[in-house]
Design a protein around this motif. Structure first.
Motif, mmCIF file in Angstrom:
data_model
loop_
_atom_site.group_PDB
_atom_site.id
_atom_site.type_symbol
_atom_site.label_atom_id
_atom_site.label_comp_id
_atom_site.label_asym_id
_atom_site.label_seq_id
_atom_site.Cartn_x
_atom_site.Cartn_y
_atom_site.Cartn_z
ATOM 1 N N ILE A 155 0.848 -1.187 0.000
ATOM 2 C CA ILE A 155 0.000 0.000 0.000
ATOM 3 C C ILE A 155 0.887 1.241 0.000
ATOM 4 O O ILE A 155 1.723 1.409 0.898
ATOM 5 N N PRO A 156 0.740 2.124 -0.968
ATOM 6 C CA PRO A 156 1.599 3.316 -1.030
ATOM 7 C C PRO A 156 1.393 4.233 0.172
ATOM 8 O O PRO A 156 0.366 4.194 0.853
ATOM 9 N N LYS A 157 2.394 5.062 0.396
ATOM 10 C CA LYS A 157 2.356 6.001 1.507
ATOM 11 C C LYS A 157 1.143 6.914 1.432
ATOM 12 O O LYS A 157 0.469 7.168 2.432
ATOM 13 N N GLU A 158 0.843 7.387 0.236
ATOM 14 C CA GLU A 158 -0.284 8.301 0.071
ATOM 15 C C GLU A 158 -1.611 7.629 0.435
ATOM 16 O O GLU A 158 -2.497 8.237 1.034
ATOM 17 N N THR A 159 -1.735 6.350 0.081
ATOM 18 C CA THR A 159 -2.967 5.625 0.393
ATOM 19 C C THR A 159 -3.117 5.411 1.882
ATOM 20 O O THR A 159 -4.214 5.515 2.438
ATOM 21 N N VAL A 160 -1.994 5.117 2.554
ATOM 22 C CA VAL A 160 -2.043 4.942 4.005
ATOM 23 C C VAL A 160 -2.482 6.230 4.686
ATOM 24 O O VAL A 160 -3.260 6.207 5.653
ATOM 25 N N GLU A 161 -1.998 7.368 4.192
ATOM 26 C CA GLU A 161 -2.394 8.648 4.767
ATOM 27 C C GLU A 161 -3.893 8.886 4.572
ATOM 28 O O GLU A 161 -4.572 9.409 5.464
#
Length: 484
Positions: free
Chosen positions: A111-117
């Motif tokens: 899961i990309p960083k942006e999605t986690v945020e």
């Protein structure tokens, strides 16, 4: 934090097994240039590589194992993950959930960083699940936090928000941490939840098992052939004598499986083709039926798991009563010794109630063959109702009492079955089948926190109780004479 009972660690299609790690650490896999994989132990109070740049934490990682994948100097999967060349990337080393197909490294995603945020700041919230910390897990993210409100409503709200923000690329699980019994939310890519495919088509394998089961059902009702199995090939015509009993037992099996599928269709659960398991002793051990999709909640699992045994017990009980009441069609029936009714508390109790003084120790009696045929069907339903592994009884126990309690009950049941196998060959073969084919673990449900309604809990208890009555021996003597 580790979740050994929920989230076992798998690697490169190896068999998943729970891994217990120190309570303040978690394992992760890092893939570097040149195709080497390093398994590192990191403090879980540090942020995930998928959220923070891991360059600042590399000095604190302690390598545990280094396994070379391939000697390949070509491009590595940096472009696939969208990271710059030379950056360590954490990847999914397998399926994040038990009972689900492991993924190969070259198929895994993170899961990309942006999605986690987005998940942390826009999907989860104060009114649903307040996130206090997060940890990487395989291809997904595990969120610790505080559940607000009812779990079912929270799951519905969070799932709706996640779909609006991220589409259908990710799947949410609301589970219980077995260490502290607190709720955790797990988000994984749907790619990791693809069902496992088999080399042999399901219908072909199920058909082969079904044909063998037909043979054992016929054979079980021809005692003359059971003493010498090799004589079957010289006396195939005798198998037709076992047709009535085979049809009754097969009818009870069919009622059991059809009930599973009807209820599963109603609640939106997909079941695979049933694999009937042949048995020399009772004709058939029942069927192994896989659940192909993620079950929404414990109540739906309870409905599906209890439907088969309830229908089988109901029809089998009616047939058993009919066998005791109706006289044999040929006037002779089957001559049995009353001691056989000591093998089942249910059968023995009904026999004593309906036959009364006719049932005396050491005095053979004639009964309608329907008694024996229905009894066999009840035994098949009963052994599938044992609260162990992925049997119907195991799924019922999980649905009623949760993963931790059902795991303990399963271990106890398997232990008792092991003791019984020292004296009963049916118990021995069934124990072997459970250990190799049905021991679990049960795949996680979308939402495991909400308990089923009381009426469904009552149905589950009835199934387990009836199974116990069929399997327990009848301890009282069949005689009006006072015990000496």
């Amino acid at each position: 934090m580790n979740l050994p009972a929920i989230l076992p660690c798998c690697f490169n299609r190896l068999h998943c097994s729970p891994s217990i790690t120190p309570p303040t650490h978690f394992l992760r896999f890092v893939i570097r240039k040149k195709g080497s994989v390093v398994c590192r132990l990191s403090d879980n109070n540090k942020d995930d590589d998928s959220v923070q740049d891991n360059n600042s934490h590399q000095d604190n990682d302690q390598p545990l194992e280094n396994t070379s994948l391939e000697n390949n100097d070509g491009p590595q999967p940096d472009q696939q993950t969208g990271l710059e060349d030379g950056t360590d990337i954490q990847v999914a080393s397998g399926s994040p959930l038990p009972g689900v197909k492991p993924q190969q490294l070259n198929e895994s995603i993170r899961i990309p960083k942006e999605t986690v945020e987005i998940l942390r700041n826009q999907v989860f919230s104060f009114d649903t699940f307040f996130v206090t910390s997060q940890e990487p897990y395989e291809g997904g993210v595990l969120f610790n936090g505080n559940l607000r409100g009812q779990a079912a409503k929270t799951y519905e709200k969070v799932s709706k928000r996640m779909q609006e923000k991220l589409g259908d690329d990710y799947k949410l699980f609301l589970l219980i941490n077995p260490e502290d019994d607190k709720p955790v939310a797990v988000v994984v890519p749907r790619m990791t939840l693809q069902p496992e495919t088999t080399a042999v088509p399901e219908w072909f394998a199920a058909g082969a098992f079904g044909l063998v089961t037909v043979f054992t059902l016929l054979l079980r009702n021809v005692p003359a052939l059971q003493s010498n199995l090799l004589s079957v090939f010289d006396n195939l015509d005798l198998l037709k004598d076992g047709l009535p009993g085979a049809l009754i037992t097969a009818f009870l099996l069919g009622v059991h499986e059809v009930s599973h599928h009807l209820v599963a269709t109603e609640v939106g659960i997909k079941l695979g083709i049933p694999y009937f398991v042949p048995s020399w002793q009772i004709g058939c051990f029942g069927a192994i039926t896989r659940i192909l999709n993620v079950v929404p909640n414990r109540e739906d699992l309870l409905k599906v798991a209890a439907a088969g045994p309830l229908a089988g017990f109901s029809v089998g009980f009616i047939l058993l009563l009919s066998g005791f009441i109706l006289p044999p069609s040929d006037g002779i029936g089957i001559i049995v010794d009353p001691s056989v009714f000591h093998e089942s508390f249910l059968a023995g109790g009904i026999a004593k109630l309906l036959l009364g003084d006719v049932l005396q120790e050491g005095s053979p009696i004639s009964v309608n063959p329907l008694v024996i045929w229905a009894w066999a069907g009840l035994v098949i339903n009963a052994i599938n109702s044992i609260p162990a592994g992925e049997l119907d009884g195991g799924r019922i126990a999980f649905a009623m009492w949760g993963r931790k309690a059902s795991a303990r009950l399963s271990a106890l049941s398997i232990g008792l079955l092991g003791i019984s196998s020292l004296f009963n060959d049916v118990a021995f073969y069934w124990l072997v089948l459970i250990f190799f084919l049905q021991r679990g673990p049960i795949a996680p449900l979308s939402e495991e926190l909400t308990h089923p309604q009381n009426k469904y809990m009552a149905l589950g208890v009835v199934v387990l109780f009836l199974g116990l009555l069929v399997c327990l021996p009848y301890p009282f003597p069949f005689s009006n004479q006072p015990a000496l």
